[in-house]
Design a protein around this motif. Structure first.
Motif, PDB file in Angstrom:
ATOM      1  N   PHE A 261      46.172  -4.165  62.631  1.00  0.00           N
ATOM      2  CA  PHE A 261      46.429  -3.244  61.515  1.00  0.00           C
ATOM      3  C   PHE A 261      45.342  -3.376  60.450  1.00  0.00           C
ATOM      4  O   PHE A 261      44.838  -2.381  59.936  1.00  0.00           O
ATOM      5  CB  PHE A 261      47.794  -3.535  60.879  1.00  0.00           C
ATOM      6  N   LEU A 265      42.942  -0.284  59.407  1.00  0.00           N
ATOM      7  CA  LEU A 265      42.983   0.220  58.021  1.00  0.00           C
ATOM      8  C   LEU A 265      41.610   0.118  57.368  1.00  0.00           C
ATOM      9  O   LEU A 265      41.130   1.075  56.737  1.00  0.00           O
ATOM     10  CB  LEU A 265      44.022  -0.558  57.210  1.00  0.00           C
ATOM     11  N   GLN A 268      39.338   2.685  58.458  1.00  0.00           N
ATOM     12  CA  GLN A 268      39.658   4.010  57.895  1.00  0.00           C
ATOM     13  C   GLN A 268      39.345   4.086  56.403  1.00  0.00           C
ATOM     14  O   GLN A 268      39.653   5.080  55.748  1.00  0.00           O
ATOM     15  CB  GLN A 268      41.154   4.315  58.114  1.00  0.00           C
ATOM     16  N   SER A 327      51.888   4.246  56.582  1.00  0.00           N
ATOM     17  CA  SER A 327      52.382   3.469  57.724  1.00  0.00           C
ATOM     18  C   SER A 327      52.744   4.358  58.914  1.00  0.00           C
ATOM     19  O   SER A 327      52.627   3.926  60.060  1.00  0.00           O
ATOM     20  CB  SER A 327      53.539   2.553  57.325  1.00  0.00           C
ATOM     21  N   LEU A 330      49.402   4.880  60.522  1.00  0.00           N
ATOM     22  CA  LEU A 330      48.913   3.617  61.087  1.00  0.00           C
ATOM     23  C   LEU A 330      49.620   3.345  62.414  1.00  0.00           C
ATOM     24  O   LEU A 330      48.980   3.010  63.427  1.00  0.00           O
ATOM     25  CB  LEU A 330      49.171   2.480  60.089  1.00  0.00           C
ATOM     26  N   LYS A 331      50.932   3.500  62.413  1.00  0.00           N
ATOM     27  CA  LYS A 331      51.696   3.218  63.638  1.00  0.00           C
ATOM     28  C   LYS A 331      51.266   4.167  64.759  1.00  0.00           C
ATOM     29  O   LYS A 331      51.060   3.748  65.902  1.00  0.00           O
ATOM     30  CB  LYS A 331      53.196   3.361  63.363  1.00  0.00           C
ATOM     31  N   HIS A 333      48.435   5.758  65.163  1.00  0.00           N
ATOM     32  CA  HIS A 333      47.090   5.458  65.651  1.00  0.00           C
ATOM     33  C   HIS A 333      47.091   4.210  66.541  1.00  0.00           C
ATOM     34  O   HIS A 333      46.470   4.177  67.606  1.00  0.00           O
ATOM     35  CB  HIS A 333      46.152   5.268  64.451  1.00  0.00           C
TER      36      HIS A 333
END
Ligand code: PLP
Length: 352
Positions: A261, A265, A268, A327, A330-331, A333
């Protein structure tokens, strides 16, 4: 050097008895498992055998003195039919680190990866394809001396079992900030994935459950001031649009999901801070409208939104999980990378 792998297949597969539309986490095991013994100072021939009960001495050292470590990882079926493992090298490296801390011999990670590939290839029909389901892989490694006396064992067993699994949590969780019991302390075994860490968490966890919570958030052993992690997850908070997660230490399990994660992140352009985050900071940020998200990260749960956080005096309710863009994205991806649907930019996928 990879040793020759002896394979003994089941006479009758149990596959037909599994309802792949309803596979609660941790209950169903594939037909075969990998078994390797360590004795006379070296690893013996690896074997793939039917998943079945073990014959252990009542004096089995792991049962008495707790030399028992494990891992949790997943494999998926990719869109082209390939079998995709997610960062298995990281899990085997962590298993060796746990082994060192627990006074157990290390193994060759590359060889184990090869054997794992053969095991999952054999049981590939057990890989679920339903969204949210995966093949959960559980390596288990324990001291197997038939001897009563406190010492590092001289014989060990390393097993890898697998099983199709659905989601670990069905919905966002209500969590309790633990301020009496601890999971790990400086100099202890918190960074190792060893059975005793989990055993010690069960009683506090049952108290939390009795009071209606899904999970405990562990705090530091000295002051109960700073967050550490949750039962089987690392923790993330989003404060002022910055993602904050407690730093690794010898009392936190270095989660592979956590690391992934952070990497995604940062790539990104999201600001991520690995630093101490106190209970007070999170509660104050909430009151001031600066806490937009909090979630747990782990292989079993993937990313699970935290709905409410309670201390013994106070409870805060976080924003609606359906509104938490960071989130949710994120999840998605992360899961897309694991399923081979997004570019594997960081070289995390091991394909067979
Ligand atoms: C105590 C604890 N913390 C964190 C995690 C998350 O680690 P990972 O992302 O490697 O599954 C787990 C699960 O393995 C765990 O048991």
């Amino acid at each position: 050097m990879v040793k020759e792998l002896k394979v003994t297949k089941v006479e009758n597969s149990r596959l037909d008895s599994v309802d792949f539309n309803n596979i609660p986490f941790g209950h169903v095991f594939s037909d075969h498992m990998l078994s390797i013994d360590f004795k006379d100072g070296e690893w013996q021939e690896p074997e793939i055998i039917p998943f079945e009960s073990l014959k252990l001495s009542p004096a089995c050292s792991a049962l008495h003195y707790g030399q028992s470590i494990f891992e949790g990882m997943k494999a998926e079926r990719g869109k082209d039919g390939d079998i995709l493992f997610f960062r298995p090298d990281a899990n085997f490296s962590r298993l060796n680190k746990s082994a060192s801390r627990m006074g157990m011999p290390n193994f060759n990670e590359q060889d184990l990866l090869y054997y794992l590939g053969k095991l999952v290839e054999l049981d590939q029909a057990w890989i679920p394809t339903l969204e949210g389901s995966s093949l959960y892989i559980r390596p288990l490694y324990f001291g197997n001396d038939s001897f009563i006396g406190v010492r590092s064992a001289q014989t060990y067993k390393l097993l890898i079992m697998t099983g199709p699994s659905g989601p670990y949590y069905a919905k966002p969780v209500n969590v309790y900030v633990e301020d009496t019991y601890i999971r790990a302390a400086e100099g202890g075994t918190g960074f190792a994935k060893t059975a005793g860490n989990y055993a010690a968490s069960l009683y506090p966890m049952s108290l939390a459950k009795e009071n209606g919570y899904d999970q405990i958030l562990w705090t530091d052993a000295k002051e109960h001031k700073y967050f550490q992690e949750a039962g089987t997850m690392n923790l993330f908070f989003v404060i002022d649009d910055v993602v904050v997660t407690p730093p690794l230490s010898d009392s936190i399990l270095p989660g592979i999901t956590r690391d992934s994660f952070i990497t995604i992140l940062k790539d990104q352009g999201v600001k991520v801070e690995e630093r101490n985050v106190s209970v007070e900071e999170v509660f104050t940020a909430h009151k001031e409208g600066r806490l937009s998200d909090a979630f747990g990260a782990g292989t079993a749960a993937v990313l699970i939104p935290i709905k409410t956080i309670s201390t013994r005096n106070e409870k805060i309710e976080l924003p609606d999980p359906n509104s938490r863009e960071l989130s949710i994205n994120l999840k998605k991806h992360f899961v897309d990378i694991k399923r081979g649907l997004a570019e594997d930019k960081f070289g995390w996928i091991y394909k067979i």
